[in-house]
Design an enzyme around this catalytic site. Structure first.
Site, PDB file in Angstrom:
ATOM      1  N   HIS A  86       0.940  -1.171  -0.007  1.00 34.59           N
ATOM      2  CA  HIS A  86      -0.010   0.144   0.087  1.00 34.59           C
ATOM      3  C   HIS A  86       0.815   1.306   0.027  1.00 34.59           C
ATOM      4  CE1 HIS A  86      -3.430   2.553   2.044  1.00 34.59           C
ATOM      5  NE2 HIS A  86      -3.123   3.208   0.978  1.00 34.59           N
ATOM      6  N   GLU A 128       0.535   7.718  -3.372  1.00 30.55           N
ATOM      7  CA  GLU A 128       1.830   7.452  -2.351  1.00 30.55           C
ATOM      8  C   GLU A 128       2.670   8.436  -2.615  1.00 30.55           C
ATOM      9  OE1 GLU A 128       1.235   5.186   0.336  1.00 30.55           O
ATOM     10  OE2 GLU A 128      -0.691   5.410  -0.457  1.00 30.55           O
ATOM     11  N   HIS A 132       3.075  10.586   0.599  1.00 31.82           N
ATOM     12  CA  HIS A 132       4.043  10.128   1.640  1.00 31.82           C
ATOM     13  C   HIS A 132       5.105  10.420   1.036  1.00 31.82           C
ATOM     14  CE1 HIS A 132       0.796   8.676   4.018  1.00 31.82           C
ATOM     15  NE2 HIS A 132       0.330   7.931   2.931  1.00 31.82           N
TER      16      HIS A 132
END
Length: 236
Positions: A86, A128, A132
């Site tokens: 993930h 992502e 992040h």
């Protein structure tokens, strides 16, 4: 010479004292948080990573129930996935940074293509990176290479790789299986999450140099159910 009444002086001294005490307590209460706030969303300023491994069959069943397409069409279309990445998330000891560069640096599609074996949906990879990856302090290529290294550092227990039938299992047993398969992984460095009655993710905490390390905040959020269901691997 005019003199203030004693009652007036007393009342205002008390008020002043309360204001001073409030300011002092506020300063003391926010001291540690202020240190974190000063680095809030600063690229590269974090304490550790969380490698989040999603149980793909659960995601696909939930996507089917919702009738959603997009990412699910890619991930759930044919190839049998078990655990997929993930993300690799920079974390503070409490809380986490996100979206550290707006707009985020453009992500090369060659990098996206190179990651589809671990993160089987382009939309997931772009998201992502934006949320992040931009907080890692690394360039895009280096960040996704770090994801690959982090994933390689974690061994998936054999019993979960080709699960052909639904499996009902205690979250603690999933913890134990990962700990057994990964020498040096402490119980305080792993958390199992669930969605409804299904296994959702296994989250493992890693230092910046990708060594297992404790993470009280993440471990404390583990699934509290007695048992969860692991739907079988599609095509498995």
């Amino acid at each position: 010479m005019f003199e203030f009444p004693a009652r007036w002086i007393s009342r205002h001294l008390i008020a002043f004292g309360l204001l001073a005490l409030t300011a002092l307590l506020a300063g003391g209460a926010t001291g540690p948080a202020s240190a974190q706030d000063r680095r809030q969303n600063q690229p590269g300023e974090f304490d550790y990573y969380v490698l989040s491994l999603s149980w793909s069959p659960s995601f696909c069943e939930e996507a089917s129930e919702r009738g959603s397409g997009g990412r699910s069409e890619v991930q759930c279309g044919g190839r049998p996935f078990s655990f997929v990445v993930h993300g690799l998330w920079p974390q503070y000891e409490q809380g986490f940074p996100e979206y550290c560069q707006r707009p985020s640096p453009r992500l090369d599609r060659n990098i996206v293509s190179s990651m589809l074996d671990l993160m089987p949906a382009p939309g997931l990879i772009f998201n992502e990176w934006d949320k992040h990856g931009t907080c890692s302090g690394l360039g895009a290529r280096a960040y996704f290479e770090t994801i690959r290294k982090a994933r390689a550092a974690v061994k998936i227990p054999e019993e979960f790789l080709q699960l052909s039938e639904p499996k009902t299992i205690a979250p603690a047993a999933i913890d134990d299986a990962f700990i057994k398969a990964n020498p040096g992984l402490p119980p305080t460095a792993i958390a199992v999450t669930c969605n409804k009655a299904r296994l959702s993710e296994v989250r493992i905490c890693l230092s910046k140099d990708l060594q297992f390390r404790p993470c009280e905040e993440i471990e404390g959020r583990t699934c509290r159910r007695d048992e969860v269901v692991m739907p079988p691997v599609r095509g498995g």
